[in-house]
Write a protein that holds these residues in place. Structure first.
Motif, PDB file in Angstrom:
ATOM      1  N   ALA A  35       6.691   4.446  12.745  1.00 58.81           N
ATOM      2  CA  ALA A  35       6.844   3.171  12.031  1.00 58.81           C
ATOM      3  C   ALA A  35       7.271   2.084  13.014  1.00 58.81           C
ATOM      4  O   ALA A  35       6.759   0.969  12.991  1.00 58.81           O
ATOM      5  N   GLU A  65       0.847  -1.197   0.000  1.00 56.07           N
ATOM      6  CA  GLU A  65       0.000   0.000   0.000  1.00 56.07           C
ATOM      7  C   GLU A  65       0.884   1.248   0.000  1.00 56.07           C
ATOM      8  O   GLU A  65       2.062   1.176   0.319  1.00 56.07           O
ATOM      9  N   SER A  66       0.275   2.364  -0.358  1.00 56.05           N
ATOM     10  CA  SER A  66       1.064   3.585  -0.228  1.00 56.05           C
ATOM     11  C   SER A  66       0.839   4.146   1.175  1.00 56.05           C
ATOM     12  O   SER A  66      -0.275   4.132   1.698  1.00 56.05           O
ATOM     13  N   VAL A  67       1.920   4.591   1.765  1.00 59.42           N
ATOM     14  CA  VAL A  67       1.876   4.953   3.187  1.00 59.42           C
ATOM     15  C   VAL A  67       1.458   6.400   3.403  1.00 59.42           C
ATOM     16  O   VAL A  67       1.980   7.312   2.787  1.00 59.42           O
ATOM     17  N   THR A  68       0.470   6.531   4.271  1.00 63.09           N
ATOM     18  CA  THR A  68       0.166   7.865   4.787  1.00 63.09           C
ATOM     19  C   THR A  68       0.164   7.709   6.299  1.00 63.09           C
ATOM     20  O   THR A  68      -0.009   6.588   6.804  1.00 63.09           O
ATOM     21  N   SER A  69       0.336   8.816   7.018  1.00 59.36           N
ATOM     22  CA  SER A  69       0.366   8.648   8.472  1.00 59.36           C
ATOM     23  C   SER A  69      -1.015   8.223   8.976  1.00 59.36           C
ATOM     24  O   SER A  69      -1.131   7.484   9.934  1.00 59.36           O
ATOM     25  N   THR A 102       6.329   8.519   4.404  1.00 59.83           N
ATOM     26  CA  THR A 102       4.971   8.691   3.901  1.00 59.83           C
ATOM     27  C   THR A 102       5.010   9.254   2.485  1.00 59.83           C
ATOM     28  O   THR A 102       6.043   9.757   2.030  1.00 59.83           O
ATOM     29  N   ARG A 149      -1.269   4.382   8.462  1.00 63.42           N
ATOM     30  CA  ARG A 149      -0.322   3.668   9.322  1.00 63.42           C
ATOM     31  C   ARG A 149      -0.726   3.748  10.802  1.00 63.42           C
ATOM     32  O   ARG A 149      -0.804   2.731  11.486  1.00 63.42           O
ATOM     33  N   HIS A 203       9.614   0.862   4.763  1.00 62.82           N
ATOM     34  CA  HIS A 203       8.433   1.244   3.968  1.00 62.82           C
ATOM     35  C   HIS A 203       7.475   2.122   4.792  1.00 62.82           C
ATOM     36  O   HIS A 203       6.949   3.118   4.297  1.00 62.82           O
ATOM     37  N   LEU A 204       7.284   1.729   6.048  1.00 61.70           N
ATOM     38  CA  LEU A 204       6.328   2.460   6.883  1.00 61.70           C
ATOM     39  C   LEU A 204       6.876   3.801   7.391  1.00 61.70           C
ATOM     40  O   LEU A 204       6.131   4.648   7.875  1.00 61.70           O
TER      41      LEU A 204
END
Ligand code: ADP
Ligand code: MG
Length: 310
Positions: A286, A233-237, A276, A240, A272-273
């Motif tokens: 993360a 997935e694409s990370v956003t805060s 963002t 996450r 990755h985490l």
């Protein structure tokens, strides 16, 4: 089937009606299964009852029994698909009772089993996966042993570590999750396999409507959760910390087992985490999510060829 009435009508029109009727009667009574039935019930039956029951016995002979005349359940030849007849004595009559045939019983069991597994954004085909398919593969012994232990020892509310399956694309991680879900379903344990990237995309779309909370609540509380393809997935805060972090925190505290599959190992997932989409670097946040994942699951690496290109 050719109804006995037709056979009888044909016979009536013939001169040698009696002889033919006798021939039909003999052919019915010489059927091995009919013979066995009559022999077993000889003390309850008399000749009149047998004569009155000829039509029933004819129907019995004509129908498929134990799927012997059907190539599959879909092409079952019986009057009621999936049901086969049994002869029995009812008062002063011979009668037929229809029961589920072996294939129908098997199909019903499969459906019941499937009802224990919810697939969210994961194709249902994954439910074809079984542990025995995986057993024949090299290098899966540790993972298989852990799964077997898990399935055997699983009890609601018991603190149990699940698996974090990682390895490259196509080695069979999602398939493995399907097999675990099936093994659990055999024990009537409910599980949900959730494809993470799509789930998060959907959640974003339903942010602020009622279904948002329902989805999160459901995923938080399902007895066994399987998060498929974490890290894709694409990370956003938001995703996450507020989504993933919240779900994992809840499941950790409530001792609800959570499996993962990922193309990334722990170190790569942490990386990755950390970053963002907006370019923020948030190592601590993360690390907090990683701690939860580590407390929920044991990492197991899966190696092998890419099965998608076979
Ligand atoms: P991954 O999730 O690791 O990317 P998949 O689980 O999607 O890989 O597996 C890739 C393909 O190989 C799928 O079509 C899957 O059905 C098939 N597959 C995986 N493992 C097995 C197996 N043990 N036996 C048969 N087919 C398998
Ligand atoms: Mg996968």
């Amino acid at each position: 089937m050719k109804p006995i009435n037709d056979s009888l009508n044909q016979l009536v029109n013939k001169k040698d009606f009696k002889a033919r009727l006798e021939a039909l009667r003999n052919s019915i009574l010489s059927n091995p299964e009919v013979k066995t039935f009559l022999q077993e019930h000889r003390h309850e039956l008399d000749e009149q009852m047998v004569d009155r029951g000829l039509m029933k016995m004819h129907e019995f002979i004509d129908q498929s029994k134990c799927c012997d005349k059907c190539p599959s359940l879909q092409s079952c030849v019986n009057m009621v698909k999936g049901y086969h007849p049994q002869l029995f004595v009812k008062g002063r009559n011979i009668d037929l009772q229809y029961e589920r045939c072996p294939r129908k019983v098997q199909e019903d069991e499969r459906k019941e089993q499937e009802s224990f597994i919810q697939c969210m954004y994961v194709p249902k085909e994954i439910l074809q996966a079984t542990m025995s398919d995986i057993e024949i593969e090299q290098g899966r012994f540790e993972a298989i042993k852990l799964v077997r232990d898990f399935v055997r020892e699983y009890e609601p509310n018991k603190k149990m570590k699940a698996l974090y399956l990682h390895g490259s694309f196509g080695v069979g991680k999602t398939y493995f999750l399907g097999a675990i879900a099936n093994a659990l379903a055999e024990k009537k344990v409910k599980s949900t396999i959730l494809y993470v990237p799509e789930f998060l995309r959907e959640l974003k779309g339903s942010f602020q409507d009622q279904s948002f909370n329902e989805k999160i609540e459901y995923v938080k509380k399902v007895p066994v959760l399987m998060l498929d393809d974490l890290g894709a997935e694409s990370v956003t805060s938001w995703m996450r910390d507020d989504v993933l972090g919240t779900i994992l925190q809840f499941r950790m505290l409530e001792n609800l087992p959570t499996f993962f599959s990922s193309n990334l190992n722990f170190k790569e997932l942490q990386h990755h985490l950390t970053y963002t989409q907006r370019g923020e670097q948030e190592e601590l946040k993360a690390a907090r999510v990683m701690e939860r994942i580590k407390s929920l699951a044991v990492p197991v690496e899966m190696n092998g060829e890419n099965k998608r290109n076979r």
